[in-house]
Design a protein around this motif. Structure first.
Motif, short mmCIF file in Angstrom:
data_model
loop_
_atom_site.label_atom_id
_atom_site.label_comp_id
_atom_site.label_asym_id
_atom_site.label_seq_id
_atom_site.Cartn_x
_atom_site.Cartn_y
_atom_site.Cartn_z
N GLN A 32 0.81 -1.21 0.00
CA GLN A 32 0.00 0.00 0.00
C GLN A 32 0.84 1.27 0.00
O GLN A 32 0.32 2.37 -0.19
CB GLN A 32 -0.94 0.00 1.20
N LEU A 33 2.15 1.13 0.23
CA LEU A 33 3.05 2.29 0.19
C LEU A 33 3.68 2.46 -1.18
O LEU A 33 3.99 3.59 -1.60
CB LEU A 33 4.16 2.13 1.23
N GLY A 38 5.15 8.71 -7.23
CA GLY A 38 4.79 9.29 -8.50
C GLY A 38 5.69 10.48 -8.84
O GLY A 38 6.55 10.86 -8.05
N GLY A 39 5.52 11.05 -9.99
CA GLY A 39 6.28 12.25 -10.34
C GLY A 39 7.78 11.99 -10.45
O GLY A 39 8.25 10.85 -10.47
N GLN A 40 8.53 13.06 -10.51
CA GLN A 40 9.98 12.99 -10.66
C GLN A 40 10.65 12.83 -9.30
O GLN A 40 10.43 13.62 -8.39
CB GLN A 40 10.50 14.24 -11.36
N THR A 79 11.12 -1.02 7.61
CA THR A 79 10.89 -1.32 6.20
C THR A 79 9.98 -0.28 5.56
O THR A 79 10.22 0.17 4.43
CB THR A 79 10.30 -2.72 6.03
N GLY A 80 8.93 0.11 6.26
CA GLY A 80 8.01 1.11 5.74
C GLY A 80 8.69 2.44 5.50
O GLY A 80 8.43 3.12 4.49
N ALA A 181 0.71 7.56 8.64
CA ALA A 181 1.89 8.40 8.87
C ALA A 181 2.88 8.30 7.71
O ALA A 181 3.42 9.31 7.24
CB ALA A 181 2.57 8.01 10.18
N LEU A 182 3.13 7.10 7.23
CA LEU A 182 4.09 6.92 6.15
C LEU A 182 3.59 7.51 4.83
O LEU A 182 4.36 8.09 4.06
CB LEU A 182 4.42 5.43 5.98
N THR A 183 2.30 7.37 4.58
CA THR A 183 1.71 7.98 3.38
C THR A 183 1.85 9.49 3.43
O THR A 183 2.20 10.15 2.43
CB THR A 183 0.24 7.58 3.25
#
Length: 212
Positions: A32-33, A38-40, A79-80, A181-183
């Motif tokens: 899910q991470l 995305g993007g540059q 890891t996340g 939090a990681l998102t």
């Protein structure tokens, strides 16, 4: 209703037999991470430094029923955090200290030292899994020597789980908080991308071998 009462009774038994601190996990779903960046990407190597002492650190916070929960935030989130950095930088690696060979001496390398704080809560008088959990992540972005701070990024994630959900996964609220939090961290780092690029470029040696 009978099945709900039976499940409640089972959790109450676990509460009595399990002691004062029940182990849970904060480990998010890596899948899910991935793809959140995305993007540059920032074309610089980044190294996440998590010490052995941090990996071994155990934290105890409140659960329900007057009980507590225990977990190892750095171990569960290592890891996340690595995946999150890999979503923003072109090259990511892990190290256990600034003297780790994986940090190296390349002046373009960005070193990240994390700090994790958590809270948990549940109003239940009979069940111990927390219904509300928060994870605060703070990433300090430093030079390869660890002496200069480029920028600091701080985010907070929250996870909630009700009885009908966590009866099959006691760690559900904490996992959701870690995921959140990681998102948020991926997005927050992207917002600092220009700062990180400018610093990294300025840190590169000139043709004469001297830094800009």
């Amino acid at each position: 209703m009978p099945s709900r009462l039976l499940a409640l009774f089972a959790l109450a038994v676990l509460f009595v037999l399990g002691g004062c601190a029940h182990p849970i996990q904060l480990t998010p779903d890596p899948a899910q991470l991935m793809g959140k960046g995305g993007g540059q990407k920032i074309d610089r190597p980044v190294v996440l430094v998590v010490s052995d002492a941090q990996l071994a650190q155990e934290v105890v916070t409140p659960g329900g029923g007057g009980d507590k929960v225990s977990y190892k935030p750095y171990k569960d989130l290592q890891t996340g955090m690595y995946i999150a950095l890999g979503e923003v930088f072109t090259r990511a690696s892990l190290a256990s200290s600034l003297s780790d060979p994986r940090v190296g001496t390349d002046p373009a390398t960005v070193v990240v030292t994390p700090e994790i704080t958590t809270t948990s809560y549940s109003p239940s008088l009979f069940t111990w899994p927390p219904t509300v959990f928060t994870v605060t992540l703070e990433f300090a972005f430093r030079d390869s020597k660890g002496t200069r701070t480029i920028t600091t990024v701080r985010v907070q994630g929250e996870g909630r789980a009700e009885f009908d959900e966590f009866k099959s996964d006691f760690s559900l609220s904490s996992k959701r908080a870690a995921q959140d939090a990681l998102t948020r961290m991926v997005k927050a780092i992207q917002e600092q991308a220009d700062t990180l690029r400018r610093w990294s470029t300025a840190a590169l040696p000139t043709a004469e071998g001297a830094p800009h």
